[in-house]
Motif scaffolding. Structure first.
Motif, short mmCIF file in Angstrom:
data_model
loop_
_atom_site.label_atom_id
_atom_site.label_comp_id
_atom_site.label_asym_id
_atom_site.label_seq_id
_atom_site.Cartn_x
_atom_site.Cartn_y
_atom_site.Cartn_z
N LEU A 136 -8.77 -8.48 -5.21
CA LEU A 136 -7.67 -7.74 -4.60
C LEU A 136 -7.47 -6.43 -5.35
O LEU A 136 -7.25 -6.42 -6.56
CB LEU A 136 -6.37 -8.54 -4.61
N ARG A 137 -7.53 -5.36 -4.61
CA ARG A 137 -7.32 -4.03 -5.17
C ARG A 137 -6.13 -3.40 -4.43
O ARG A 137 -6.11 -3.36 -3.20
CB ARG A 137 -8.57 -3.17 -4.99
N ILE A 138 -5.17 -2.91 -5.19
CA ILE A 138 -4.00 -2.26 -4.62
C ILE A 138 -4.16 -0.75 -4.75
O ILE A 138 -4.31 -0.24 -5.85
CB ILE A 138 -2.71 -2.72 -5.33
N GLU A 139 -4.16 -0.09 -3.60
CA GLU A 139 -4.26 1.37 -3.58
C GLU A 139 -2.86 1.94 -3.41
O GLU A 139 -2.13 1.56 -2.50
CB GLU A 139 -5.14 1.84 -2.41
N THR A 140 -2.48 2.85 -4.30
CA THR A 140 -1.14 3.43 -4.22
C THR A 140 -1.22 4.94 -4.07
O THR A 140 -2.07 5.59 -4.68
CB THR A 140 -0.29 3.09 -5.46
N VAL A 141 -0.33 5.49 -3.26
CA VAL A 141 -0.25 6.94 -3.10
C VAL A 141 0.16 7.57 -4.42
O VAL A 141 -0.38 8.59 -4.85
CB VAL A 141 0.75 7.31 -1.99
N HIS A 142 1.13 6.94 -5.09
CA HIS A 142 1.61 7.43 -6.39
C HIS A 142 1.32 6.37 -7.45
O HIS A 142 1.98 5.32 -7.49
CB HIS A 142 3.10 7.74 -6.34
N GLY A 143 0.36 6.61 -8.30
CA GLY A 143 0.05 5.67 -9.37
C GLY A 143 -1.41 5.29 -9.45
O GLY A 143 -1.84 4.73 -10.46
N GLY A 144 -2.17 5.55 -8.40
CA GLY A 144 -3.59 5.23 -8.45
C GLY A 144 -3.88 3.79 -8.12
O GLY A 144 -2.99 2.98 -7.85
N PRO A 145 -5.16 3.39 -8.17
CA PRO A 145 -5.56 2.02 -7.82
C PRO A 145 -5.28 1.03 -8.94
O PRO A 145 -5.18 1.40 -10.11
CB PRO A 145 -7.06 2.16 -7.57
N LEU A 146 -5.17 -0.23 -8.55
CA LEU A 146 -4.89 -1.29 -9.52
C LEU A 146 -5.68 -2.52 -9.12
O LEU A 146 -5.57 -3.00 -7.98
CB LEU A 146 -3.39 -1.61 -9.53
N GLU A 147 -6.48 -3.04 -10.04
CA GLU A 147 -7.27 -4.24 -9.80
C GLU A 147 -6.54 -5.44 -10.38
O GLU A 147 -6.37 -5.54 -11.59
CB GLU A 147 -8.65 -4.12 -10.44
N LEU A 148 -6.11 -6.37 -9.53
CA LEU A 148 -5.41 -7.54 -10.04
C LEU A 148 -6.35 -8.62 -10.54
O LEU A 148 -5.90 -9.68 -10.98
CB LEU A 148 -4.49 -8.13 -8.96
#
Length: 245
Positions: free
Chosen positions: A103-115
């Motif tokens: 699961l990868r979370i793409e954010t407009v503000h903050g960049g991507p995050l790999e859980l």
């Protein structure tokens, strides 16, 4: 679209006083642009408009999002991480859910995050701790301000149906209140008036979330201004009759 990874866009705003969804629509525009830059195909757009992620309010859009994750969606697009969650327990539940999947979370503000990485989880936990503190601190400030306003007799809390911010009368809503009073004084029960409101009157503000009580429950709420006191029927008592009277 062969070879294109799918993503789910999740949008949330805590307060929408107008009900026009302007805030989540702005988020949607930014999230769709981000998805395009990342080469993602938006499979679904899920919205929790006028829903807090901190006070425990049920979020149907978020619950549906978790269902998509269970079904195999590996990309979520949000405006900012705090749109997705603001309570550590929700993050931990999401981490548990993706123990055996990506699961990868793409954010407009903050960049991507790999859980699925230790570094990604560390960053996610730091962000949610800050968000939870920020929400709790804000709640303390608001509660203190409301207590001060109540103590001085000033308007506090949300405006009830019939009144705008600060206690300004809304004529068209006041007309509905007068009809309610006429019906009640004419002998109609509160249940009957409730049924009438549900079928003939546009719902007030946030009253569409009143559940089993019907969308008109906000009409019956105690007023936020100390200058208006709800009228209750006088209690009926029985006492023995004095035989000598």
């Amino acid at each position: 679209m062969s070879g294109v990874e799918s993503a789910v866009v999740y949008l949330r705003i805590s307060e929408d006083r107008t009900g026009l969804q302007a805030g989540v629509n702005r988020q949607l525009e930014d999230c769709e642009r981000l998805a395009t830059r990342r080469g993602l195909a938006v499979a679904a757009v899920l919205i929790d408009n006028d829903r807090s992620a901190f006070d425990g309010t049920r979020r149907p859009g978020y619950e549906t999002l978790l269902g998509h994750v269970r079904a195999g969606v590996s990309r979520i697009v949000v405006w900012h991480l705090d749109r997705l969650y603001r309570r550590p327990r929700e993050l931990e539940a999401l981490i548990d859910l993706v123990e055996d999947r990506s699961l990868r979370i793409e954010t407009v503000h903050g960049g991507p995050l790999e859980l699925n990485s230790h570094e990604g989880r560390l960053m996610a936990r730091q962000f949610v701790a800050i968000a939870a503190y920020e929400s709790g601190h804000k709640a303390d400030r608001v509660a203190r301000a409301m207590r001060q306003r109540a103590a001085t007799g000033a308007w506090h809390g949300l405006a009830r149906y019939g009144y705008g911010t600060g206690g300004a009368l809304i004529p068209e809503q006041a007309a509905v209140i007068r009809q309610m009073a006429d019906r009640f004084l004419g002998g109609e029960s509160i249940r009957a008036i409730t049924a009438w409101l549900n079928t003939t009157t546009p719902p007030p503000g946030k009253a569409a979330r009143c559940g089993r009580r019907g969308r008109c429950a906000a009409f019956w709420a105690a007023p936020a201004s100390p200058g208006y006191v709800p009228i209750s029927p006088a209690p009926t008592t029985t006492r023995p009759v004095d035989a000598g009277s």
